[in-house]
Design a protein around this motif. Structure first.
Motif, PDB file in Angstrom:
ATOM      1  N   HIS A 177       2.164   5.481  10.603  1.00  0.00           N
ATOM      2  CA  HIS A 177       3.127   4.405  10.834  1.00  0.00           C
ATOM      3  C   HIS A 177       3.955   4.686  12.096  1.00  0.00           C
ATOM      4  CE1 HIS A 177       2.710   1.785   7.303  1.00  0.00           C
ATOM      5  NE2 HIS A 177       2.353   2.873   6.646  1.00  0.00           N
ATOM      6  N   ARG A 181       3.981   2.241  15.575  1.00  0.00           N
ATOM      7  CA  ARG A 181       5.247   1.725  16.119  1.00  0.00           C
ATOM      8  C   ARG A 181       5.545   2.314  17.510  1.00  0.00           C
ATOM      9  NH1 ARG A 181       7.616  -2.847  13.965  1.00  0.00           N
ATOM     10  NH2 ARG A 181       7.483  -2.789  11.684  1.00  0.00           N
ATOM     11  N   LEU A 203      11.893   3.245  11.511  1.00  0.00           N
ATOM     12  CA  LEU A 203      11.110   3.848  10.426  1.00  0.00           C
ATOM     13  C   LEU A 203      11.824   4.928   9.627  1.00  0.00           C
ATOM     14  CD1 LEU A 203       7.542   4.183  12.014  1.00  0.00           C
ATOM     15  CD2 LEU A 203       8.413   2.414  10.489  1.00  0.00           C
ATOM     16  N   PRO A 206      12.316   3.576   5.991  1.00  0.00           N
ATOM     17  CA  PRO A 206      11.036   3.443   5.279  1.00  0.00           C
ATOM     18  C   PRO A 206      10.338   4.767   4.991  1.00  0.00           C
ATOM     19  CG  PRO A 206      11.198   1.773   6.982  1.00  0.00           C
ATOM     20  CD  PRO A 206      12.360   2.702   7.176  1.00  0.00           C
ATOM     21  N   THR A 210       9.517   5.965   1.389  1.00  0.00           N
ATOM     22  CA  THR A 210       8.123   6.098   0.943  1.00  0.00           C
ATOM     23  C   THR A 210       7.831   7.505   0.430  1.00  0.00           C
ATOM     24  OG1 THR A 210       7.458   6.571   3.229  1.00  0.00           O
ATOM     25  CG2 THR A 210       7.242   4.305   2.457  1.00  0.00           C
ATOM     26  N   ASP A 576       4.068   2.559  -0.874  1.00  0.00           N
ATOM     27  CA  ASP A 576       4.518   2.890   0.478  1.00  0.00           C
ATOM     28  C   ASP A 576       4.319   1.719   1.437  1.00  0.00           C
ATOM     29  OD1 ASP A 576       4.966   5.309  -0.643  1.00  0.00           O
ATOM     30  OD2 ASP A 576       3.537   6.433   0.569  1.00  0.00           O
ATOM     31  N   SER A 577       3.130   1.112   1.366  1.00  0.00           N
ATOM     32  CA  SER A 577       2.850  -0.003   2.273  1.00  0.00           C
ATOM     33  C   SER A 577       3.765  -1.183   1.993  1.00  0.00           C
ATOM     34  CB  SER A 577       1.383  -0.429   2.133  1.00  0.00           C
ATOM     35  OG  SER A 577       0.519   0.605   2.550  1.00  0.00           O
ATOM     36  N   HIS A 580       7.191  -0.619   3.720  1.00  0.00           N
ATOM     37  CA  HIS A 580       7.168  -0.921   5.150  1.00  0.00           C
ATOM     38  C   HIS A 580       7.098  -2.432   5.380  1.00  0.00           C
ATOM     39  CE1 HIS A 580       6.824   3.103   6.957  1.00  0.00           C
ATOM     40  NE2 HIS A 580       6.101   3.437   5.903  1.00  0.00           N
ATOM     41  N   SER A 584      10.254  -4.623   7.034  1.00  0.00           N
ATOM     42  CA  SER A 584       9.979  -5.290   8.306  1.00  0.00           C
ATOM     43  C   SER A 584      10.141  -6.803   8.177  1.00  0.00           C
ATOM     44  CB  SER A 584       8.557  -4.958   8.772  1.00  0.00           C
ATOM     45  OG  SER A 584       8.447  -3.596   9.095  1.00  0.00           O
ATOM     46  N   VAL A 606       3.009  -4.240  10.855  1.00  0.00           N
ATOM     47  CA  VAL A 606       2.907  -3.380   9.669  1.00  0.00           C
ATOM     48  C   VAL A 606       1.530  -3.481   9.034  1.00  0.00           C
ATOM     49  CG1 VAL A 606       3.853  -2.918   7.378  1.00  0.00           C
ATOM     50  CG2 VAL A 606       5.381  -3.552   9.249  1.00  0.00           C
TER      51      VAL A 606
END
Length: 667
Positions: A177, A181, A203, A206, A210, A576-577, A580, A584, A606
């Protein structure tokens, strides 16, 4: 002579072999005493086919010897393998081989996952620097995790071989990730330092969230009743949290060090990926009812499949079919009456007499005749292939049945003589069947050794155990005044332990999954501060887990140690996904974008990172398929499927729910 050679091995207390009671006379035909002694030892020293011989080795307890159990097993194996078709089996062998496989798996899975994930990063970002960065993060995380485990005085368990591989995939998925970014910021014209600072601002929350949800998913395994599962949960929870520390310590310096190869590049075909992600958003917008109905149907089918799940109670199924331990257990199962070994332990007097042994004999007769399991064509067959106690040793060594003698004195004299013969000829058997509790001097116990088929359905095993418990309690009930004082019959042994172990895992799976879901939902609530968004985040991740477990039910796969952990662990990883994505999306809405514009932006940024990180996770977890330990293979395959399903849920179901919810409640 084989038995003498085995007995001479340091760490072997004694052996039981067919020749002990009478030497070569034991095979003499038409000899009543030899026939009785052969019947006594059948299933232990020889098979009913008359072609199979065995030597039972009684080992010195590990606490009482300096000989490592693994070294002892290897020495015994080397002696046995010098004989034609010789093989070695038993619980100590299974445990020793299991830990040997763990050590081999740990080394192999570690470097294999590193190589494969390095290849994935090279393919996705075409940058040597950005291969080194995540691998350095992983290595520091492993070092810190192992140091922490040493401080906590934690030992390897049957699932600990997954530690290196899972820390590797979790660490790399986190860094991916950052890579995506950082690359976007560099494409916007920012310097490396500015791009990294910008990426960190986006991030940091996040990533912390996560890794924390990963830790919650793993930590939920602490409520399980199985020790190795608890150990695995602690190890991975520690590793997940330390990944945050490693990213903070390693990534900034390596990302900005020098000027060579500073930027990750775009992989071949990324334009097609972006176009596909945008098509998914358009599909969700144009056909929300069709997407929603399909999701509901799949969920319903999965729930039905979950009720078809069964447990795997054959512990040999935890090893590959080609492994020596499985082959030896198959031989024992086929030629020696079954590999399921267990016991009934009874309170006994210090000196045995016929009055007491008559009660034991009656209990054994009931166990042989009344303990039944379903057989072919709706018939019932005996569930126990062998029942052996000191009463049988007395009957085998007596010239006639003591019950046929009227005089109590003569009966007890016959018992004393038979016990003396047993102690002289097979002392280790006499010691195993009757003795004093070393922890409670003055209290004596008698042991009834049972044997059953190991390879049978879990329902049959539970039926067997319950029947033996019921009959034993009827014949030797606990003291009504002291029911908890071990005054009655107790059914125990490896067969019972494993049956209860796997059955408890089914209950543990539901409990750990509930704890993981509740813990993650609480963390999501604190981060998002909107209950409706917490529900939106949980649904796309609950669905693939239900579908994977439902698929197991429909396909007939049974739950083992690895499968019992997937629900809680997958929940922690797949969320986790969603984290994010949601953060976002909320940031894009706060910047004034419409719902559709925000979804397009998130899907393009993302969504791309989610695809790359999920690819890394799936590749990393599929490495576990090379393990020698079958639960590790199950874990790798099922978590990979859950991750792939979670990706689909987060790319399809999550945008659908966000568009529905946000339409009613403007951000």
């Amino acid at each position: 002579m084989l038995s003498a050679e085995l007995k001479a091995v340091p760490g072997v207390k004694d052996v039981i072999s067919l020749d002990q009671p009478r030497g070569l006379d034991i095979v003499r035909p038409n000899d009543p005493l030899s026939e009785r002694l052969r019947d006594l030892l059948q299933g232990y020293t020889h098979g009913a086919d008359g072609k199979t011989a065995a030597v039972v080795c009684m080992l010195v307890p590990e606490a009482e010897t300096d000989v490592p159990r693994e070294a002892l097993i290897e020495q015994l194996r080397s002696i046995i393998h010098r004989r034609p078709s010789g093989m070695i089996a038993g619980e100590p062998v299974m445990v020793a081989d299991g830990f040997r496989y763990i050590e081999e798996d740990g080394r192999r899975l570690g470097w294999m996952s590193t190589l494969l994930l390095g290849a994935v990063i090279i393919f996705c970002f075409r940058s040597l620097r950005w291969v080194i960065v995540p691998l350095a993060v992983v290595q520091l995380t492993l070092l810190l995790t192992q140091a922490t485990l040493v401080v906590l005085n934690m030992q390897l368990s049957m699932v600990s071989s997954m530690l290196t591989a899972i820390v590797t995939v979790v660490g790399i998925a986190t860094v991916i990730h950052v890579i995506v970014r950082f690359r976007e910021a560099r494409d916007d014209g920012l310097s490396p330092r500015e791009a990294l600072s910008h990426t960190g601002g986006i991030l940091v929350i996040p990533i912390v969230l996560t890794c924390s949800t990963d830790a919650v998913g793993f930590a939920s395994l602490q409520v399980a009743a199985v020790g190795p599962v608890q150990d695995f949960g602690v190890m991975m929870a520690v590793g997940s949290l330390l990944a945050i520390v490693s990213v903070a310590l390693v990534l900034p310096g390596l990302a900005l060090l020098g000027r060579r190869d500073p930027d990750p590049r775009r992989p071949w075909g990324e334009n097609f990926l972006d176009a596909g992600l945008q098509r998914i958003v358009r599909l969700v917008r144009q056909r929300p009812k069709s997407v929603g109905l399909t999701t509901l149907v799949l969920g319903g089918v999965a729930i039905v499949g979950m009720y078809r799940l069964e447990v795997e109670t054959d512990f040999t199924k935890n090893f590959r079919a080609t492994s020596p331990i499985v082959q030896s257990y198959e031989f024992v199962e086929t030629h020696l009456g079954g590999a399921g070994v267990w016991d009934v332990v009874l309170p006994a007097p210090a000196t045995l007499d016929w009055k007491y042994l008559r009660r034991v004999r009656h209990l054994e007769d009931r166990l042989r005749s009344e303990v039944l399991v379903p057989g072919p064509e709706d018939s019932s067959v005996p569930g126990l292939t062998k029942v052996l106690s000191m009463a049988d040793a007395v009957l085998a060594n007596s010239p006639k049945d003591p019950e046929s003698v009227r005089s109590t004195l003569w009966r007890n004299t016959m018992v004393s003589v038979a016990l003396k013969k047993t102690k002289e000829k097979i002392p280790v058997l006499e010691e195993a069947l009757h003795g004093e509790d070393p922890e409670q001097p003055g209290r004596h116990y008698l042991r009834i050794m049972l044997r059953a088929r190991e390879r049978q359905p879990a329902s049959h095993k539970r039926m067997l155990i319950e029947q033996v418990r019921r009959i034993s309690s009827e014949e030797f009930p606990p003291d009504s005044e002291h029911p908890d004082d071990q005054s009655g019959a107790e059914v125990t042994g490896f067969f019972v332990l494993l049956a209860n172990l796997i059955s408890s895992m089914v209950r543990d799976q539901r409990l750990t999954f509930s704890v993981a879901t509740a813990g993650i939902a609480l963390m999501m609530g604190l981060a998002l501060r909107r209950p409706v968004l917490v529900v939106v985040a949980m649904v796309p991740n609950l669905l693939p887990i239900a579908m994977v477990t439902g698929l197991m039910g429909w396909s007939g796969l049974k739950i083992n140690m690895g499968a019992a952990m997937i629900a809680a662990v997958s929940m922690g990883l797949s969320i986790d996904s969603s984290i994010h994505y949601l953060l976002s999306f909320r940031r894009a809405r706060d910047e004034g974008h419409s719902v559709q514009e925000a979804l397009d932006i998130v899907q393009r940024t993302v969504g791309r990172a989610m695809v790359f990180s999920t690819l890394a996770l799936v590749v990393g977890f599929m490495v576990l398929c090379t393990s020698q330990f079958v639960p590790v293979i199950y874990f790798g395959v099922l978590v990979s499927l859950s991750m792939a399903g979670g990706l689909a849920g987060n790319l399809v179901v999550l945008p659908l729910l966000l568009s529905l919810v946000t339409r009613e409640e403007k951000a």
